[in-house]
Design a protein around this motif. Structure first.
Motif, mmCIF file in Angstrom:
data_model
loop_
_atom_site.group_PDB
_atom_site.id
_atom_site.type_symbol
_atom_site.label_atom_id
_atom_site.label_comp_id
_atom_site.label_asym_id
_atom_site.label_seq_id
_atom_site.Cartn_x
_atom_site.Cartn_y
_atom_site.Cartn_z
ATOM 1 N N MET A 356 -5.430 60.204 33.993
ATOM 2 C CA MET A 356 -4.448 59.134 33.892
ATOM 3 C C MET A 356 -3.115 59.550 34.511
ATOM 4 O O MET A 356 -2.442 58.758 35.175
ATOM 5 N N SER A 357 -2.729 60.806 34.292
ATOM 6 C CA SER A 357 -1.470 61.294 34.842
ATOM 7 C C SER A 357 -1.509 61.276 36.377
ATOM 8 O O SER A 357 -0.535 60.868 37.028
ATOM 9 N N MET A 358 -2.617 61.701 36.951
ATOM 10 C CA MET A 358 -2.755 61.702 38.406
ATOM 11 C C MET A 358 -2.726 60.276 38.952
ATOM 12 O O MET A 358 -2.118 60.009 39.999
ATOM 13 N N GLN A 359 -3.367 59.363 38.239
ATOM 14 C CA GLN A 359 -3.373 57.974 38.694
ATOM 15 C C GLN A 359 -1.965 57.387 38.641
ATOM 16 O O GLN A 359 -1.548 56.650 39.544
ATOM 17 N N ALA A 360 -1.210 57.710 37.587
ATOM 18 C CA ALA A 360 0.164 57.216 37.474
ATOM 19 C C ALA A 360 1.025 57.758 38.610
ATOM 20 O O ALA A 360 1.835 57.024 39.193
ATOM 21 N N MET A 361 0.856 59.034 38.951
ATOM 22 C CA MET A 361 1.614 59.621 40.056
ATOM 23 C C MET A 361 1.292 58.910 41.367
ATOM 24 O O MET A 361 2.179 58.634 42.185
ATOM 25 N N SER A 362 0.011 58.604 41.567
ATOM 26 C CA SER A 362 -0.402 57.927 42.784
ATOM 27 C C SER A 362 0.212 56.532 42.882
ATOM 28 O O SER A 362 0.683 56.117 43.950
ATOM 29 N N LEU A 363 0.246 55.820 41.768
ATOM 30 C CA LEU A 363 0.815 54.469 41.764
ATOM 31 C C LEU A 363 2.313 54.508 42.039
ATOM 32 O O LEU A 363 2.847 53.653 42.757
ATOM 33 N N ARG A 364 3.021 55.481 41.471
ATOM 34 C CA ARG A 364 4.459 55.586 41.718
ATOM 35 C C ARG A 364 4.724 55.919 43.196
ATOM 36 O O ARG A 364 5.688 55.415 43.789
ATOM 37 N N ALA A 365 3.880 56.774 43.783
ATOM 38 C CA ALA A 365 4.037 57.116 45.194
ATOM 39 C C ALA A 365 3.822 55.877 46.075
ATOM 40 O O ALA A 365 4.525 55.674 47.070
ATOM 41 N N ARG A 366 2.848 55.048 45.682
ATOM 42 C CA ARG A 366 2.595 53.829 46.442
ATOM 43 C C ARG A 366 3.768 52.857 46.336
ATOM 44 O O ARG A 366 4.113 52.161 47.304
ATOM 45 N N LEU A 367 4.408 52.815 45.172
ATOM 46 C CA LEU A 367 5.587 51.965 45.010
ATOM 47 C C LEU A 367 6.708 52.424 45.951
ATOM 48 O O LEU A 367 7.396 51.609 46.570
ATOM 49 N N ASP A 368 6.897 53.744 46.049
ATOM 50 C CA ASP A 368 7.924 54.276 46.944
ATOM 51 C C ASP A 368 7.602 53.952 48.407
ATOM 52 O O ASP A 368 8.489 53.630 49.204
ATOM 53 N N SER A 369 6.329 54.038 48.761
ATOM 54 C CA SER A 369 5.944 53.792 50.153
ATOM 55 C C SER A 369 6.134 52.323 50.543
ATOM 56 O O SER A 369 6.360 52.014 51.729
ATOM 57 N N LEU A 370 6.052 51.408 49.566
ATOM 58 C CA LEU A 370 6.274 49.995 49.870
ATOM 59 C C LEU A 370 7.681 49.767 50.393
ATOM 60 O O LEU A 370 7.893 48.977 51.321
ATOM 61 N N ALA A 371 8.646 50.441 49.782
ATOM 62 C CA ALA A 371 10.028 50.281 50.236
ATOM 63 C C ALA A 371 10.189 50.763 51.669
ATOM 64 O O ALA A 371 10.915 50.157 52.470
ATOM 65 N N VAL A 372 9.517 51.848 52.000
ATOM 66 C CA VAL A 372 9.580 52.376 53.368
ATOM 67 C C VAL A 372 8.937 51.390 54.345
ATOM 68 O O VAL A 372 9.477 51.122 55.430
ATOM 69 N N ASP A 373 7.772 50.843 53.957
ATOM 70 C CA ASP A 373 7.095 49.876 54.832
ATOM 71 C C ASP A 373 7.949 48.633 55.063
ATOM 72 O O ASP A 373 7.985 48.085 56.168
ATOM 73 N N PHE A 374 8.649 48.197 54.003
ATOM 74 C CA PHE A 374 9.505 47.021 54.139
ATOM 75 C C PHE A 374 10.665 47.322 55.082
ATOM 76 O O PHE A 374 11.024 46.501 55.949
ATOM 77 N N ALA A 375 11.263 48.512 54.933
ATOM 78 C CA ALA A 375 12.385 48.899 55.799
ATOM 79 C C ALA A 375 11.945 49.006 57.253
ATOM 80 O O ALA A 375 12.716 48.697 58.176
ATOM 81 N N ASP A 376 10.686 49.416 57.482
ATOM 82 C CA ASP A 376 10.172 49.561 58.845
ATOM 83 C C ASP A 376 9.667 48.239 59.416
ATOM 84 O O ASP A 376 9.237 48.192 60.572
ATOM 85 N N GLY A 377 9.696 47.189 58.598
ATOM 86 C CA GLY A 377 9.244 45.889 59.075
ATOM 87 C C GLY A 377 7.750 45.655 58.950
ATOM 88 O O GLY A 377 7.237 44.637 59.424
ATOM 89 N N ALA A 378 7.019 46.569 58.297
ATOM 90 C CA ALA A 378 5.575 46.408 58.148
ATOM 91 C C ALA A 378 5.228 45.401 57.062
ATOM 92 O O ALA A 378 4.105 44.882 57.033
ATOM 93 N N LEU A 379 6.178 45.100 56.179
ATOM 94 C CA LEU A 379 5.963 44.123 55.115
ATOM 95 C C LEU A 379 7.082 43.102 55.116
ATOM 96 O O LEU A 379 8.244 43.438 55.381
ATOM 97 N N THR A 380 6.717 41.857 54.808
ATOM 98 C CA THR A 380 7.744 40.838 54.614
ATOM 99 C C THR A 380 8.260 40.942 53.184
ATOM 100 O O THR A 380 7.679 41.632 52.340
ATOM 101 N N ALA A 381 9.357 40.233 52.904
ATOM 102 C CA ALA A 381 9.923 40.259 51.555
ATOM 103 C C ALA A 381 8.923 39.723 50.533
ATOM 104 O O ALA A 381 8.787 40.244 49.425
ATOM 105 N N SER A 382 8.195 38.675 50.913
ATOM 106 C CA SER A 382 7.201 38.091 50.017
ATOM 107 C C SER A 382 6.059 39.067 49.748
ATOM 108 O O SER A 382 5.601 39.229 48.607
ATOM 109 N N GLN A 383 5.583 39.736 50.799
ATOM 110 C CA GLN A 383 4.510 40.724 50.634
ATOM 111 C C GLN A 383 4.968 41.899 49.770
ATOM 112 O O GLN A 383 4.221 42.405 48.944
#
Length: 465
Positions: A356-383
């Motif tokens: 469970m701890s490893m899964q939580a770490m993975s989910l938090r890392a994915r949350l951080d990567s979303l912000a990077v993708d949005f800043a790079d234009g890979a995601l729209t605000a809605s996505q």
């Protein structure tokens, strides 16, 4: 001319008051140069002027001005005196009313007797507020960035760690571990505070109450609660209540234990005060065999005569508490001495804590990567919004499961003991009550008229469903 000196620093990380001492020296030097008589020195050490905390020294200074005790205020600079519009207005109105002068070590002398002086003071105050707001914005961005990287920013020494916030202090860490165990077993926080105080631990803060100034502050239930709710004990870095990920320091307890404590201590029953803190073993736990009402203890406790009574309106019985407590205690020891007692600790339906701890770490890392993708234009605000909501929901589910894992082992020391009776006898009443509440339902029946000897048949014990 009589003068008041005001001293303040926002952070005193060492507790040595060096900042206010330096301010005092410079302010007293200015008073001596001008020939002013210093009639009072007010100090706010380690208190921000942002308006979020009351400043006793500032309030005392305003009262002294109102009482006409001085004609000059000496301070290091204007930001030491005020950094909120409310405090600025209060100070300036009093200065104008009493023809006060502000003498600033790093700044001009402000005379409130003239319109020009008041204009300069107001302008400088606006500049000071702008400065702190800009500084606050920079600090917020830097703090969030540090939290995302799992780094420590600073502040008071956290209980359980050295001043660097990273090196674990073994004795305090052991106390924290024991605190989590007791809290998860249902022991009141006040009892944990008494235990920590008896062991010689203090909060690290000093008391401000008159007659106790400067003394180490003892533990109380609320301060224990703050420690146990702190995710840093699980090696996690948080920012404004949000867990950002793994920290640079080692945790004292597993994340599952902290999650369990977080869920337990924030439960409405505990916050509303309905969690029992009774001092007798079965008060509020056992029930009357006639009407089902809870059983309470009463009588001349100092004389050693304590009785259990039905709390119902009819009061169906009153009987000696000691033999009932002894009988129930023996039943607990018998249950936990069985060869299959370890099965009481096992719940196969719960997930593995490490996974469970490893899964939580993975989910938090994915949350951080979303912000990077949005800043790079890979995601729209809605996505970005949709993906963030889904990941946060999943993370909440994982964290809830981790809390369940942490609640499993409440009987470990008893089950693993070679001498269960000895371990049981060493436990406090709150700890024993928590074990009884976990294992069994106890029903007490009237002993019968004229009965003098204890009859085990009048105490009904059933496994917890």
């Amino acid at each position: 001319m009589k003068a008041l000196v005001y001293l303040r620093i926002s952070q005193d990380r060492t507790g040595e008051r060096a900042g206010v001492d330096r301010q005092r020296d410079d302010c007293l030097k200015r008073a001596k140069e001008r020939g002013w008589e210093v009639v009072g020195i007010e100090t706010d050490n380690d208190i921000s002027a942002s308006g979020k905390r009351r400043r006793p020294g500032f309030e005392a200074m305003l009262k002294a001005i109102e009482a006409g005790k001085a004609q000059v205020i000496i301070a290091w600079d204007l930001t030491r005196l005020q950094r909120s519009r409310r405090d600025e207005v209060r100070l300036y109105e009093l200065c104008q009313k009493h023809n006060m002068r502000l003498a600033l070590i790093n700044g001009a002398e402000l005379d409130f007797q003239s319109a020009a002086g008041r204009f300069v003071a107001d302008s400088l105050g606006s500049v000071a507020r702008l400065e702190i707001e800009l500084k606050s914005d920079r600090q917020i961005r830097a703090s969030r960035q540090a939290a995302a990287a799992g780094k420590r920013v600073g502040g008071r020494r956290p209980f359980g760690y050295d001043a660097d916030g990273v090196t674990v202090r073994p004795a305090e860490a052991a106390a924290i571990k024991a605190g989590y165990e007791m809290a998860l077993a249902g022991v009141p926080l006040a009892e944990i505070a008494r235990r920590w105080n008896a062991d010689g631990f203090t909060t690290g803060q000093t008391r401000r109450k008159e007659g106790h100034e400067g003394q180490p502050s003892p533990w109380q239930a609320y301060s224990v609660r703050m420690v146990l709710l702190n995710p840093r004990n699980a090696g996690l870095r948080s920012y404004k209540g949000e867990v950002m990920g793994k920290a640079e320091w080692a945790g004292i307890v597993p994340e599952s234990t902290w999650r369990a404590a977080d869920a337990t201590l924030k439960h409405p029953d505990r916050r509303s005060g309905t969690v029992s803190t009774a001092r007798r073993l079965l008060s509020g736990l056992a029930r009357c065999g006639v009407c089902g009402s809870t059983v309470h203890a009463g009588g001349a406790a100092r004389a050693g005569i304590v009785a259990y009574r039905c709390s119902g309106s009819m009061g169906h019985f009153s009987r000696m508490a000691e033999p009932v407590d002894e009988y129930v205690g023996k039943a607990v020891v018998a249950i936990l001495s069985r060869p299959d007692a370890a099965d009481l600790l096992t719940d196969g339906s719960l997930p593995d804590a490490e996974a469970m701890s490893m899964q939580a770490m993975s989910l938090r890392a994915r949350l951080d990567s979303l912000a990077v993708d949005f800043a790079d234009g890979a995601l729209t605000a809605s996505q970005l919004r949709t993906a963030t909501e889904r990941l946060r929901e999943k993370l909440a589910e994982v964290e809830a499961s981790m809390a369940d894992v942490g609640r499993v082992d409440k009987l470990g020391d008893l089950v693993a003991a070679e001498n269960v009776q000895q371990v049981w006898d060493a436990k406090s009443v709150p700890e024993k009550r928590a074990v009884i509440d976990l294992l069994m339902d106890v029903v007490i029946h009237p002993p019968g008229r004229g009965t003098r000897n204890f009859n085990p048949a009048t105490v009904e014990i059933a496994p917890k469903k």
